[in-house]
Design a protein around this motif. Structure first.
Motif, PDB file in Angstrom:
ATOM      1  N   UNK A 156      13.893  41.004  50.663  1.00 45.99           N
ATOM      2  CA  UNK A 156      13.539  41.188  49.260  1.00 45.99           C
ATOM      3  C   UNK A 156      14.264  40.167  48.378  1.00 45.99           C
ATOM      4  N   UNK A 157      13.500  39.526  47.484  1.00 45.54           N
ATOM      5  CA  UNK A 157      14.056  38.560  46.544  1.00 45.54           C
ATOM      6  C   UNK A 157      14.087  37.129  47.055  1.00 45.54           C
ATOM      7  N   UNK A 158      13.843  36.926  48.360  1.00 48.33           N
ATOM      8  CA  UNK A 158      13.844  35.568  48.888  1.00 48.33           C
ATOM      9  C   UNK A 158      12.522  34.881  48.589  1.00 48.33           C
ATOM     10  N   UNK A 159      12.575  33.570  48.391  1.00 45.50           N
ATOM     11  CA  UNK A 159      11.373  32.783  48.093  1.00 45.50           C
ATOM     12  C   UNK A 159      10.492  32.752  49.327  1.00 45.50           C
ATOM     13  N   UNK A 160       9.190  32.986  49.126  1.00 42.01           N
ATOM     14  CA  UNK A 160       8.218  32.985  50.214  1.00 42.01           C
ATOM     15  C   UNK A 160       7.086  32.017  49.885  1.00 42.01           C
ATOM     16  N   UNK A 161       6.251  31.751  50.874  1.00 38.23           N
ATOM     17  CA  UNK A 161       5.121  30.842  50.687  1.00 38.23           C
ATOM     18  C   UNK A 161       3.837  31.642  50.744  1.00 38.23           C
ATOM     19  N   UNK A 162       3.040  31.506  49.703  1.00 37.92           N
ATOM     20  CA  UNK A 162       1.740  32.183  49.665  1.00 37.92           C
ATOM     21  C   UNK A 162       0.672  31.120  49.835  1.00 37.92           C
ATOM     22  N   UNK A 163      -0.225  31.327  50.768  1.00 35.22           N
ATOM     23  CA  UNK A 163      -1.235  30.321  51.096  1.00 35.22           C
ATOM     24  C   UNK A 163      -2.569  30.677  50.476  1.00 35.22           C
ATOM     25  N   UNK A 164      -3.062  29.762  49.682  1.00 33.99           N
ATOM     26  CA  UNK A 164      -4.360  29.992  49.024  1.00 33.99           C
ATOM     27  C   UNK A 164      -5.508  29.795  50.005  1.00 33.99           C
ATOM     28  N   UNK A 165      -5.367  28.794  50.870  1.00 39.18           N
ATOM     29  CA  UNK A 165      -6.422  28.510  51.845  1.00 39.18           C
ATOM     30  C   UNK A 165      -5.965  28.932  53.233  1.00 39.18           C
ATOM     31  N   UNK A 166      -6.856  29.589  53.952  1.00 39.20           N
ATOM     32  CA  UNK A 166      -6.537  30.019  55.310  1.00 39.20           C
ATOM     33  C   UNK A 166      -6.336  28.767  56.177  1.00 39.20           C
ATOM     34  N   UNK A 167      -5.288  28.789  56.961  1.00 43.78           N
ATOM     35  CA  UNK A 167      -5.024  27.657  57.848  1.00 43.78           C
ATOM     36  C   UNK A 167      -4.089  26.616  57.270  1.00 43.78           C
ATOM     37  N   UNK A 168      -3.749  26.702  55.986  1.00 44.92           N
ATOM     38  CA  UNK A 168      -2.877  25.692  55.384  1.00 44.92           C
ATOM     39  C   UNK A 168      -1.437  25.852  55.843  1.00 44.92           C
ATOM     40  N   UNK A 169      -1.093  26.998  56.430  1.00 41.06           N
ATOM     41  CA  UNK A 169       0.266  27.252  56.904  1.00 41.06           C
ATOM     42  C   UNK A 169       0.670  26.230  57.977  1.00 41.06           C
ATOM     43  N   UNK A 170      -0.289  25.789  58.779  1.00 42.10           N
ATOM     44  CA  UNK A 170      -0.017  24.844  59.853  1.00 42.10           C
ATOM     45  C   UNK A 170       0.308  23.447  59.374  1.00 42.10           C
ATOM     46  N   UNK A 171       0.058  23.135  58.102  1.00 41.04           N
ATOM     47  CA  UNK A 171       0.302  21.800  57.578  1.00 41.04           C
ATOM     48  C   UNK A 171       1.742  21.589  57.132  1.00 41.04           C
ATOM     49  N   UNK A 172       2.489  22.649  57.003  1.00 47.51           N
ATOM     50  CA  UNK A 172       3.867  22.547  56.520  1.00 47.51           C
ATOM     51  C   UNK A 172       4.789  22.003  57.598  1.00 47.51           C
ATOM     52  N   UNK A 173       5.743  21.174  57.184  1.00 51.78           N
ATOM     53  CA  UNK A 173       6.722  20.647  58.129  1.00 51.78           C
ATOM     54  C   UNK A 173       7.895  21.620  58.286  1.00 51.78           C
ATOM     55  N   UNK A 213       8.133  25.559  57.874  1.00 50.45           N
ATOM     56  CA  UNK A 213       7.501  26.843  57.588  1.00 50.45           C
ATOM     57  C   UNK A 213       8.566  27.897  57.328  1.00 50.45           C
ATOM     58  N   UNK A 214       8.189  28.870  56.526  1.00 43.14           N
ATOM     59  CA  UNK A 214       9.029  30.050  56.322  1.00 43.14           C
ATOM     60  C   UNK A 214       8.398  31.196  57.085  1.00 43.14           C
ATOM     61  N   UNK A 215       9.224  32.165  57.432  1.00 36.44           N
ATOM     62  CA  UNK A 215       8.687  33.385  58.035  1.00 36.44           C
ATOM     63  C   UNK A 215       7.984  34.193  56.949  1.00 36.44           C
ATOM     64  N   UNK A 216       7.278  35.216  57.360  1.00 36.45           N
ATOM     65  CA  UNK A 216       6.638  36.131  56.434  1.00 36.45           C
ATOM     66  C   UNK A 216       7.696  37.080  55.868  1.00 36.45           C
ATOM     67  N   UNK A 217       7.331  37.805  54.851  1.00 35.78           N
ATOM     68  CA  UNK A 217       8.227  38.821  54.281  1.00 35.78           C
ATOM     69  C   UNK A 217       8.376  39.967  55.281  1.00 35.78           C
ATOM     70  N   UNK A 218       9.517  40.618  55.257  1.00 37.89           N
ATOM     71  CA  UNK A 218       9.781  41.756  56.135  1.00 37.89           C
ATOM     72  C   UNK A 218       8.791  42.887  55.844  1.00 37.89           C
ATOM     73  N   UNK A 225       8.186  35.358  45.531  1.00 33.64           N
ATOM     74  CA  UNK A 225       9.302  35.997  46.225  1.00 33.64           C
ATOM     75  C   UNK A 225       8.805  37.243  46.944  1.00 33.64           C
ATOM     76  N   UNK A 226       9.574  37.681  47.916  1.00 26.45           N
ATOM     77  CA  UNK A 226       9.253  38.916  48.642  1.00 26.45           C
ATOM     78  C   UNK A 226       9.625  40.101  47.748  1.00 26.45           C
ATOM     79  N   UNK A 227       8.622  40.944  47.482  1.00 22.87           N
ATOM     80  CA  UNK A 227       8.826  42.094  46.594  1.00 22.87           C
ATOM     81  C   UNK A 227       8.298  43.351  47.260  1.00 22.87           C
TER      82      UNK A 227
END
Length: 111
Positions: free
Chosen positions: A62-79, A81-86, A107-109
């Motif tokens: 909770x409170x940590x910065x997370x990545x939200x992906x607008x387009x499906x599959x864009x997660x693979x383009x990151x050099x 990556x962050x884990x998902x929220x708990x 952020x994870x809320x």
């Protein structure tokens, strides 16, 4: 000596399979260990890209910065990556911050 074992039908007997290849780690990976998938990592960790390999990283709290992906599959383009929220948390935009450029910060809320 050196001859393959034969079974009752006269064909070569296949060697018995071992439970796992010798190079496969028996324990779950800790933070920073190389991995192929999240199931290779210990509890509370996920397998995520770090440069051109993948390592076990902590699941976000909770409170940590997370990545939200607008387009499906864009997660693979990151050099990096962050884990998902708990479990029980969702990656949501920060609303209480003022300037418009911070609206992209997520952020994870709690759900």
């Amino acid at each position: 000596h050196g001859a393959a074992e034969m079974d009752e039908t006269g064909t070569e007997a296949l060697p018995r399979r071992t439970p796992a290849p010798a190079w496969l780690p028996t324990a779950k990976g800790e933070e920073g260990d190389f991995c192929l998938r999240s199931s290779d990592c210990a509890a509370g960790l996920c397998c995520a890209r770090h440069f051109w390999s993948k390592i076990c990283k902590p699941v976000l709290r909770e409170g940590q910065v997370c990545t939200r992906h607008r387009r499906k599959g864009s997660h693979g383009l990151e050099i990096f990556q962050r884990c998902q929220c708990a479990e029980g948390l969702a990656c949501r935009g920060q609303r209480e911050l003022g300037p418009a450029d911070t609206s992209r910060l997520h952020t994870c809320q709690r759900l």
